[in-house]
Design an enzyme around this catalytic site. Structure first.
Site, PDB file in Angstrom:
ATOM      1  N   ASP A  49       0.965  -0.452   0.042  1.00  0.00           N
ATOM      2  CA  ASP A  49      -0.047  -0.019  -0.308  1.00  0.00           C
ATOM      3  C   ASP A  49       0.650   1.054  -0.033  1.00  0.00           C
ATOM      4  OD1 ASP A  49       0.809   0.476   2.271  1.00  0.00           O
ATOM      5  OD2 ASP A  49      -1.474  -0.153   3.147  1.00  0.00           O
ATOM      6  N   SER A  50       0.225   2.491  -0.125  1.00  0.00           N
ATOM      7  CA  SER A  50       1.302   4.067  -0.472  1.00  0.00           C
ATOM      8  C   SER A  50       0.925   4.354   0.801  1.00  0.00           C
ATOM      9  CB  SER A  50       0.250   4.552  -1.309  1.00  0.00           C
ATOM     10  OG  SER A  50      -1.056   4.903  -0.402  1.00  0.00           O
ATOM     11  N   CYS A  91      -6.310 -26.975  12.969  1.00  0.00           N
ATOM     12  CA  CYS A  91      -7.711 -28.188  12.319  1.00  0.00           C
ATOM     13  C   CYS A  91      -7.449 -29.529  12.166  1.00  0.00           C
ATOM     14  CB  CYS A  91      -8.576 -27.911  11.990  1.00  0.00           C
ATOM     15  SG  CYS A  91      -9.590 -26.429  11.954  1.00  0.00           S
ATOM     16  N   ASP A 136      -8.171  -7.010   0.833  1.00  0.00           N
ATOM     17  CA  ASP A 136      -6.914  -7.685   2.116  1.00  0.00           C
ATOM     18  C   ASP A 136      -7.380  -7.064   3.377  1.00  0.00           C
ATOM     19  OD1 ASP A 136      -5.628  -4.921   3.352  1.00  0.00           O
ATOM     20  OD2 ASP A 136      -6.136  -4.281   1.199  1.00  0.00           O
ATOM     21  N   CYS A 180      -7.127 -27.091   7.566  1.00  0.00           N
ATOM     22  CA  CYS A 180      -6.579 -26.371   8.034  1.00  0.00           C
ATOM     23  C   CYS A 180      -5.303 -27.307   8.715  1.00  0.00           C
ATOM     24  CB  CYS A 180      -6.006 -24.848   8.605  1.00  0.00           C
ATOM     25  SG  CYS A 180      -6.616 -25.139   9.609  1.00  0.00           S
ATOM     26  N   HIS A 198      -5.105 -20.589  11.401  1.00  0.00           N
ATOM     27  CA  HIS A 198      -6.790 -21.139  10.656  1.00  0.00           C
ATOM     28  C   HIS A 198      -6.590 -20.005   9.748  1.00  0.00           C
ATOM     29  CE1 HIS A 198     -10.853 -22.702  10.921  1.00  0.00           C
ATOM     30  NE2 HIS A 198     -11.431 -21.549  11.694  1.00  0.00           N
ATOM     31  N   CYS A 257     -12.655 -28.034   8.645  1.00  0.00           N
ATOM     32  CA  CYS A 257     -11.545 -27.184   7.981  1.00  0.00           C
ATOM     33  C   CYS A 257     -10.446 -27.598   7.705  1.00  0.00           C
ATOM     34  CB  CYS A 257     -11.209 -26.599   8.860  1.00  0.00           C
ATOM     35  SG  CYS A 257      -9.590 -25.391   8.403  1.00  0.00           S
ATOM     36  N   ASP A 285      -2.305   8.267  -2.344  1.00  0.00           N
ATOM     37  CA  ASP A 285      -3.564   9.428  -2.124  1.00  0.00           C
ATOM     38  C   ASP A 285      -4.524   9.863  -0.539  1.00  0.00           C
ATOM     39  OD1 ASP A 285      -3.701   6.676  -0.659  1.00  0.00           O
ATOM     40  OD2 ASP A 285      -6.372   6.645  -1.351  1.00  0.00           O
TER      41      ASP A 285
END
Length: 372
Positions: free
Chosen positions: A95-96, A312, A269, A309, A338, A307, A149
């Site tokens: 990001d800026s 889990c 995000d 992952c 997770h 799940c 910005d």
């Protein structure tokens, strides 16, 4: 025009604006819609890069403001860029720094040149301008870089928003001129305009005229009501080119993501999944839970039976609760892994539902389980 990124629009859902696409960068492809984990200081908190990759993450974010202050972009450049510095070989977006200086409030002063602010680390006076932001991002070597910005306050009046939107356009022009590495790094413009449709239309017209490889819808998810958020998304994505990626920054809860995807957004995000993990919160197929609750003390079932992952597959709710109550860092690691996998898998399922023209049905099924 930047030549470092391509976007393919693979399929559009027949009932909604949801899109299935593919972004190609120097460090790999990104299937969209995509959730991007945030690695603010060149690390996703409490996670090793290889564990982030195991969650299905295709691209991560790093923060220009923080890396500008510490360790300094010159050090990252000397290390070979962010990919080498943090040992992440997939795409990176930076990001800026605009949002971070916006959030400093009284500690910063906005002028035509840029933003003068007091460092949150040592109080030193620093300047972040379009040229400085782009120079830092060029040093960092990220695949996608964001224009500098002004993110106006959600309750700013129309007069302020008009000036802010015009300033953002002028700053974008300076960003384009300052960008020294267009063959490897893609510069995205940011639409502003607050909650005024005509100003959003004006902003979109001005930034699209610069023919950039992608665009973000800025100035939402900054504390406004959900109705106001959706109100902007009802028209804003359609003001941007169909053949370029569309990005809404800072959204990480399922409802905000689904509403954005439904209206044609490809990228999003948020720090949400790792932040709530450090507070003992987990996203599960049947809603958010707090592992701190006493009812999990003797619950030897997985955190989320649906799940796949690492957490889990190997640990119980009782063990995770024990780790958290004992103040063990491993609880942050396991819950973060997770939560990132949860949003990555949700994005995979969203992509499949779009391909099958059943996005609306999938959204309803998901909401019924997650929100009850």
């Amino acid at each position: 025009m930047d030549k470092s990124l391509t976007f393919e629009l693979l399929h559009k859902d027949k009932k909604t604006g949801a899109r299935r696409g593919r972004i190609t960068t120097h460090h790999g492809t990104i299937e969209t819609p995509v959730f991007m984990p945030v690695g603010t200081q060149a690390t996703v908190k409490a996670m090793k890069p290889e564990d982030v990759e195991k969650t299905g993450a295709q691209i991560i974010l790093a923060n220009t403001y923080h890396l500008f202050l510490r360790p300094g972009s010159d050090i990252v450049r000397e290390a070979g860029g962010l990919h080498s510095f943090m040992n992440w070989n997939k795409p990176i977006l930076t990001d800026s720094g605009g949002y971070q200086v916006f959030s400093l409030g009284a500690m910063r002063k906005i002028t035509e040149e840029g933003v003068m602010f007091a460092s949150h680390i040592d109080g030193s006076r620093r300047m972040l301008s379009p040229e400085v932001s782009i120079k830092v991002q060029n040093d960092l070597g990220s695949d996608i870089i964001m224009a500098f910005d002004e993110c106006a306050p959600k309750d700013a009046d129309r007069k302020y928003i008009e000036k802010s939107q015009a300033l953002t356009t002028r700053w974008l022009e300076r960003c384009v001129k300052a960008h020294e590495n267009p063959d490897k790094q893609s510069l995205f413009g940011i639409m502003q305009g607050g909650f005024y449709r005509d100003l959003r239309e004006k902003s979109a017209k001005e930034i699209v005229a610069m023919d950039l490889p992608g665009y973000a819808i800025g100035g939402i998810s900054v504390g406004e009501s959900k109705d106001d958020y959706i109100g902007v998304l009802d028209y804003a994505p359609d003001l941007l080119p169909e053949n370029k990626p569309r990005y809404v920054m800072g959204i990480g809860t399922p409802d905000y993501i689904f509403e954005a995807v439904e209206r044609g957004v490809d990228m999003f995000d948020c720090v949400e999944p790792t932040r709530i993990a450090r507070h003992g919160m987990a996203m599960t197929s049947h809603g958010r839970i707090s592992i701190k609750n006493a009812k999990y003390e003797r619950d030897f079932t997985p955190l989320d039976p649906e799940c796949d992952c690492y957490t889990c597959r190997h640990y119980s709710r009782a063990y995770l609760r024990h780790l958290f109550k004992a103040g063990e860092t491993m609880s942050h690691m396991l819950l973060s892994e997770h939560n990132l996998r949860f949003l990555s898998k949700m994005s995979e399922d969203i992509r499949k539902s779009i391909e099958e023209d059943r996005f609306t049905e999938f959204k309803e099924e998901f909401y019924k389980k997650y929100y009850g």
